[in-house]
Design an enzyme around this catalytic site. Structure first.
Site, PDB file in Angstrom:
ATOM      1  CG  HIS A 168      -2.094   0.828   1.216  1.00 28.22           C
ATOM      2  ND1 HIS A 168      -2.048   2.156   0.873  1.00 28.22           N
ATOM      3  CD2 HIS A 168      -3.389   0.562   1.510  1.00 28.22           C
ATOM      4  CE1 HIS A 168      -3.258   2.679   0.967  1.00 28.22           C
ATOM      5  NE2 HIS A 168      -4.102   1.722   1.343  1.00 28.22           N
ATOM      6  CD  GLU A 193      -2.993   1.027  -2.300  1.00 30.02           C
ATOM      7  OE1 GLU A 193      -3.408  -0.058  -1.873  1.00 30.02           O
ATOM      8  OE2 GLU A 193      -3.641   2.086  -2.209  1.00 30.02           O
TER       9      GLU A 193
END
Length: 304
Positions: free
Chosen positions: A163, A267
């Site tokens: 992330h 991500e």
């Protein structure tokens, strides 16, 4: 150089990597979480919220959280799974540097591992080993190498993402190239499947999308900083693009009201098609992020 220290503000253990050219990375054992990546000039490449909370059970807002065994709300577990808010340990038996990573004596790296404790087995009853190698390259590039091993006696299925929060000058002056014409799931429209129509992704409102079947290289061009991030990935076919914009930023306790202007999440992920491992099987993935001059553009993203 690899150095183990305690964070002065939180008392949490962290690892500092320093490349001879001056680039650095900081990894907290809590979450196996990269919280800083600086170039040779000392400029921070990752976004970390000024309101980030460094204590369990909260995940750290910014840097590179590890989303496992679930990305987002794609399942019954907590948002983004539990790996990002558990204590990892240094791997006592790390593998040798893989040939494709080109690790040499001057490339600092650390190997971390997460194994389930009773709390994890209660909510996700599968034995596993999750490994992460974080490494700095000769030119300051930041690499994460991920391995998931099934040590159970039955198969399990998971989704995964790194992330990554990138630091940008002004989100309205940023564009992403390499995702044009691709299908994506729009999380702002109940995961409706749409097709990217623009020749690049730009930002003037909240964006929360999962692009599918993405190339191995994606560029984030920051016009104001005259800098382009190049994200290279293997084993992670999807790419998530997220910026909360003003309204959602103000609703998050661990995020500054105006900080959305200076961050972008890109991500590398495996979401659309979950990964299933049989007992004894192992899955591998890799992400490398580098910063290059802003003249770089998607036409230079060769397919290899």
């Amino acid at each position: 150089m690899v150095e183990f220290v305690k964070d002065g503000a939180t008392g949490m253990e962290k690892v500092l990597l320093r490349e001879p050219g001056g680039a650095t990375a900081q990894i907290h054992l809590y979450g196996g979480h990269v919280t800083s990546w600086k170039n040779e000039k000392g400029e921070e490449m990752l976004f970390l919220s000024s309101k980030a909370i460094f204590r369990p059970p909260k995940a750290i807002r910014g840097g590179i959280p590890v989303c496992f065994p679930q990305f987002g709300g794609f399942g019954a577990l907590e948002q983004h799974g539990f790996a990002r808010n558990r204590m990892w340990t240094v791997d006592p038996n790390p593998p040798p540097p893989p040939p494709f990573a080109g690790t040499g004596p001057n490339k600092p790296y650390i190997d971390l591992v997460l194994k389930p404790a009773d709390d994890e087995l209660k909510i996700w009853p599968h034995n596993f080993e999750l490994y992460q190698r974080v490494m700095l390259g000769f030119h300051g590039e930041l690499t994460s190498i991920i391995r998931v091993r099934n040590t159970d006696n039955k198969p399990f299925t998971f989704t995964f993402a790194l992330h990554t929060y990138l630091s940008v000058s002004d989100i309205s002056e940023v564009r992403i190239e390499g995702l044009e014409t691709l299908d994506f799931l729009d999380n702002l429209r109940d995961k409706e499947r749409l097709t990217e129509q623009g020749d690049a992704i730009t930002f003037d409102s909240e964006v929360d999308r999962i692009y599918m079947g993405t190339p191995t290289k994606i560029a984030v061009i920051d016009h104001e900083k005259k800098r382009t991030f190049v994200l290279k990935k293997e084993g992670l076919p999807d790419a998530v693009v997220w910026n909360p914009w003003e309204k959602k930023a103000k609703a998050m306790a661990d995020f500054g009201d105006d900080e959305y202007k200076h961050m972008l999440c890109l991500e590398a992920a495996a979401v659309e098609k979950p990964i299933t491992l049989k007992p004894g099987e192992e899955w591998k993935a890799r992400q490398e992020i580098s910063a290059v001059p802003s003249s770089y553009f998607s036409g230079q993203l060769d397919p290899c």
